[in-house]
Design a protein around this motif. Structure first.
Motif, PDB file in Angstrom:
ATOM      1  N   THR A   1       2.837 -11.212  -3.643  1.00  0.00           N
ATOM      2  CA  THR A   1       3.719 -12.365  -3.728  1.00  0.00           C
ATOM      3  C   THR A   1       3.947 -12.904  -2.316  1.00  0.00           C
ATOM      4  OG1 THR A   1       5.837 -13.186  -4.550  1.00  0.00           O
ATOM      5  CG2 THR A   1       5.851 -11.010  -3.578  1.00  0.00           C
ATOM      6  N   SER A   2       4.183 -14.207  -2.204  1.00  0.00           N
ATOM      7  CA  SER A   2       4.393 -14.824  -0.896  1.00  0.00           C
ATOM      8  C   SER A   2       5.685 -15.619  -0.885  1.00  0.00           C
ATOM      9  CB  SER A   2       3.236 -15.762  -0.553  1.00  0.00           C
ATOM     10  OG  SER A   2       2.050 -15.027  -0.416  1.00  0.00           O
ATOM     11  N   THR A   3       6.398 -15.543   0.258  1.00  0.00           N
ATOM     12  CA  THR A   3       7.584 -16.359   0.489  1.00  0.00           C
ATOM     13  C   THR A   3       7.514 -16.872   1.912  1.00  0.00           C
ATOM     14  OG1 THR A   3       8.855 -14.461   1.231  1.00  0.00           O
ATOM     15  CG2 THR A   3       9.039 -15.026  -1.092  1.00  0.00           C
ATOM     16  N   SER A   4       7.809 -18.089   2.134  1.00  0.00           N
ATOM     17  CA  SER A   4       7.755 -18.783   3.418  1.00  0.00           C
ATOM     18  C   SER A   4       6.763 -18.161   4.398  1.00  0.00           C
ATOM     19  CB  SER A   4       9.140 -18.940   4.025  1.00  0.00           C
ATOM     20  OG  SER A   4       9.714 -17.681   4.292  1.00  0.00           O
ATOM     21  N   CYS A   5       7.153 -17.146   5.138  1.00  0.00           N
ATOM     22  CA  CYS A   5       6.273 -16.572   6.157  1.00  0.00           C
ATOM     23  C   CYS A   5       5.892 -15.126   5.882  1.00  0.00           C
ATOM     24  CB  CYS A   5       6.941 -16.645   7.525  1.00  0.00           C
ATOM     25  SG  CYS A   5       6.921 -18.304   8.215  1.00  0.00           S
ATOM     26  N   ASN A   6       6.131 -14.632   4.689  1.00  0.00           N
ATOM     27  CA  ASN A   6       5.812 -13.241   4.382  1.00  0.00           C
ATOM     28  C   ASN A   6       4.924 -13.131   3.150  1.00  0.00           C
ATOM     29  OD1 ASN A   6       7.345 -12.080   6.473  1.00  0.00           O
ATOM     30  ND2 ASN A   6       9.203 -12.316   5.268  1.00  0.00           N
ATOM     31  N   ARG A   7       3.989 -12.175   3.218  1.00  0.00           N
ATOM     32  CA  ARG A   7       3.165 -11.847   2.057  1.00  0.00           C
ATOM     33  C   ARG A   7       3.407 -10.372   1.759  1.00  0.00           C
ATOM     34  NH1 ARG A   7      -2.011 -12.458   3.820  1.00  0.00           N
ATOM     35  NH2 ARG A   7      -2.227 -10.235   4.128  1.00  0.00           N
ATOM     36  N   SER A   8       3.850 -10.068   0.533  1.00  0.00           N
ATOM     37  CA  SER A   8       4.142  -8.691   0.144  1.00  0.00           C
ATOM     38  C   SER A   8       3.176  -8.251  -0.935  1.00  0.00           C
ATOM     39  CB  SER A   8       5.576  -8.569  -0.379  1.00  0.00           C
ATOM     40  OG  SER A   8       6.489  -8.913   0.642  1.00  0.00           O
ATOM     41  N   THR A   9       2.653  -7.039  -0.772  1.00  0.00           N
ATOM     42  CA  THR A   9       1.725  -6.462  -1.740  1.00  0.00           C
ATOM     43  C   THR A   9       2.266  -5.118  -2.184  1.00  0.00           C
ATOM     44  OG1 THR A   9      -0.154  -7.537  -0.672  1.00  0.00           O
ATOM     45  CG2 THR A   9      -0.657  -5.710  -2.126  1.00  0.00           C
ATOM     46  N   CYS A  10       2.262  -4.900  -3.483  1.00  0.00           N
ATOM     47  CA  CYS A  10       2.650  -3.608  -4.020  1.00  0.00           C
ATOM     48  C   CYS A  10       1.421  -2.712  -3.919  1.00  0.00           C
ATOM     49  CB  CYS A  10       3.111  -3.741  -5.469  1.00  0.00           C
ATOM     50  SG  CYS A  10       3.666  -2.167  -6.174  1.00  0.00           S
ATOM     51  N   ALA A  11       1.539  -1.643  -3.128  1.00  0.00           N
ATOM     52  CA  ALA A  11       0.389  -0.785  -2.867  1.00  0.00           C
ATOM     53  C   ALA A  11       0.617   0.636  -3.382  1.00  0.00           C
ATOM     54  CB  ALA A  11       0.100  -0.751  -1.369  1.00  0.00           C
ATOM     55  N   TYR A  12      -0.458   1.274  -3.772  1.00  0.00           N
ATOM     56  CA  TYR A  12      -0.451   2.668  -4.196  1.00  0.00           C
ATOM     57  C   TYR A  12      -0.219   3.537  -2.960  1.00  0.00           C
ATOM     58  CZ  TYR A  12      -2.287   7.120  -5.918  1.00  0.00           C
ATOM     59  OH  TYR A  12      -2.448   8.431  -6.270  1.00  0.00           O
ATOM     60  N   ALA A  13       0.744   4.456  -3.022  1.00  0.00           N
ATOM     61  CA  ALA A  13       1.050   5.298  -1.872  1.00  0.00           C
ATOM     62  C   ALA A  13       0.841   6.781  -2.168  1.00  0.00           C
ATOM     63  CB  ALA A  13       2.482   5.056  -1.422  1.00  0.00           C
ATOM     64  N   GLY A  14       0.386   7.103  -3.359  1.00  0.00           N
ATOM     65  CA  GLY A  14       0.118   8.504  -3.666  1.00  0.00           C
ATOM     66  C   GLY A  14       0.582   8.886  -5.056  1.00  0.00           C
ATOM     67  N   TYR A  15       0.448  10.183  -5.320  1.00  0.00           N
ATOM     68  CA  TYR A  15       0.779  10.719  -6.630  1.00  0.00           C
ATOM     69  C   TYR A  15       1.454  12.061  -6.411  1.00  0.00           C
ATOM     70  CZ  TYR A  15       0.072  12.236 -11.467  1.00  0.00           C
ATOM     71  OH  TYR A  15       0.257  12.661 -12.748  1.00  0.00           O
ATOM     72  N   SER A  16       2.614  12.272  -7.008  1.00  0.00           N
ATOM     73  CA  SER A  16       3.330  13.527  -6.835  1.00  0.00           C
ATOM     74  C   SER A  16       4.089  13.886  -8.110  1.00  0.00           C
ATOM     75  CB  SER A  16       4.310  13.390  -5.666  1.00  0.00           C
ATOM     76  OG  SER A  16       5.081  14.558  -5.522  1.00  0.00           O
ATOM     77  N   ASN A  17       3.931  15.128  -8.569  1.00  0.00           N
ATOM     78  CA  ASN A  17       4.646  15.615  -9.760  1.00  0.00           C
ATOM     79  C   ASN A  17       4.535  14.657 -10.945  1.00  0.00           C
ATOM     80  OD1 ASN A  17       5.479  17.883  -8.328  1.00  0.00           O
ATOM     81  ND2 ASN A  17       7.340  16.879  -7.618  1.00  0.00           N
ATOM     82  N   GLN A  18       3.340  14.252 -11.258  1.00  0.00           N
ATOM     83  CA  GLN A  18       3.044  13.355 -12.378  1.00  0.00           C
ATOM     84  C   GLN A  18       3.708  11.985 -12.233  1.00  0.00           C
ATOM     85  OE1 GLN A  18       4.149  15.507 -15.914  1.00  0.00           O
ATOM     86  NE2 GLN A  18       2.332  16.823 -15.806  1.00  0.00           N
ATOM     87  N   ALA A  19       3.983  11.566 -11.001  1.00  0.00           N
ATOM     88  CA  ALA A  19       4.579  10.247 -10.765  1.00  0.00           C
ATOM     89  C   ALA A  19       3.742   9.493  -9.738  1.00  0.00           C
ATOM     90  CB  ALA A  19       6.003  10.387 -10.270  1.00  0.00           C
ATOM     91  N   ILE A  20       3.565   8.209  -9.985  1.00  0.00           N
ATOM     92  CA  ILE A  20       2.857   7.341  -9.046  1.00  0.00           C
ATOM     93  C   ILE A  20       3.851   6.889  -7.986  1.00  0.00           C
ATOM     94  CG2 ILE A  20       1.671   5.125  -8.774  1.00  0.00           C
ATOM     95  CD1 ILE A  20       0.729   5.464 -11.699  1.00  0.00           C
ATOM     96  N   ILE A  21       3.448   6.983  -6.722  1.00  0.00           N
ATOM     97  CA  ILE A  21       4.302   6.541  -5.624  1.00  0.00           C
ATOM     98  C   ILE A  21       3.779   5.191  -5.136  1.00  0.00           C
ATOM     99  CG2 ILE A  21       5.153   7.086  -3.320  1.00  0.00           C
ATOM    100  CD1 ILE A  21       4.526  10.053  -4.007  1.00  0.00           C
ATOM    101  N   THR A  22       4.676   4.234  -4.961  1.00  0.00           N
ATOM    102  CA  THR A  22       4.293   2.896  -4.510  1.00  0.00           C
ATOM    103  C   THR A  22       4.995   2.571  -3.203  1.00  0.00           C
ATOM    104  OG1 THR A  22       6.101   1.877  -5.736  1.00  0.00           O
ATOM    105  CG2 THR A  22       3.979   2.042  -6.872  1.00  0.00           C
ATOM    106  N   THR A  23       4.461   1.586  -2.528  1.00  0.00           N
ATOM    107  CA  THR A  23       5.107   1.086  -1.309  1.00  0.00           C
ATOM    108  C   THR A  23       4.930  -0.426  -1.267  1.00  0.00           C
ATOM    109  OG1 THR A  23       5.264   1.302   1.094  1.00  0.00           O
ATOM    110  CG2 THR A  23       3.070   1.401   0.156  1.00  0.00           C
ATOM    111  N   LEU A  24       5.908  -1.109  -0.735  1.00  0.00           N
ATOM    112  CA  LEU A  24       5.841  -2.559  -0.605  1.00  0.00           C
ATOM    113  C   LEU A  24       5.369  -2.870   0.808  1.00  0.00           C
ATOM    114  CD1 LEU A  24       6.344  -5.175  -2.165  1.00  0.00           C
ATOM    115  CD2 LEU A  24       8.642  -5.198  -1.204  1.00  0.00           C
ATOM    116  N   ASP A  25       4.161  -3.385   0.918  1.00  0.00           N
ATOM    117  CA  ASP A  25       3.560  -3.700   2.219  1.00  0.00           C
ATOM    118  C   ASP A  25       3.787  -5.182   2.496  1.00  0.00           C
ATOM    119  OD1 ASP A  25       2.046  -3.595   4.540  1.00  0.00           O
ATOM    120  OD2 ASP A  25       0.155  -3.884   3.475  1.00  0.00           O
TER     121      ASP A  25
END
Length: 104
Positions: free
Chosen positions: A40-64
């Motif tokens: 997604t993009s807003t004025s001067c920023n572009r944010s991407t939801c990225a895969y950050a790993g997998y732990s205890n049967q849960a997907i970990i995400t990070t907002l880049d």
């Protein structure tokens, strides 16, 4: 759905699954509707939801988030200020020499 192969430098590529896009953990924490692979993009920023790993049967995400605003070029300002400072120095030296000449 994610895949990782040599054709893409072993970079993990993810996109929402057409089968079940409501998998737990697919949504980026702190966002309303941003899932792994979405951007997604807003004025001067572009944010991407990225895969950050997998732990205890849960997907970990990070907002880049990356700034897409152009960086101002201050080189001409620095040069003009630098030149201005040199001019003041030269004028000051000339004034001192002028005064010394008349004090003799």
């Amino acid at each position: 759905m994610c895949n990782c192969d040599a054709a893409n430098n072993w970079t993990l590529q993810c996109r929402p699954s057409p089968v079940n896009s409501s998998c737990l953990g697919m949504q980026c924490q702190g966002t309303d509707n941003l899932y792994i692979g979405n951007t997604t993009s807003t004025s001067c920023n572009r944010s991407t939801c990225a895969y950050a790993g997998y732990s205890n049967q849960a997907i970990i995400t990070t907002l880049d988030t990356v700034s897409t605003c152009p960086v101002p070029d201050n080189s001409s300002l620095k040069l003009s200020l630098g030149g201005w400072n040199w001019n003041i120095l030269l004028i000051s030296v000339h004034l001192v020499l002028f005064c010394l000449h008349f004090l003799e």
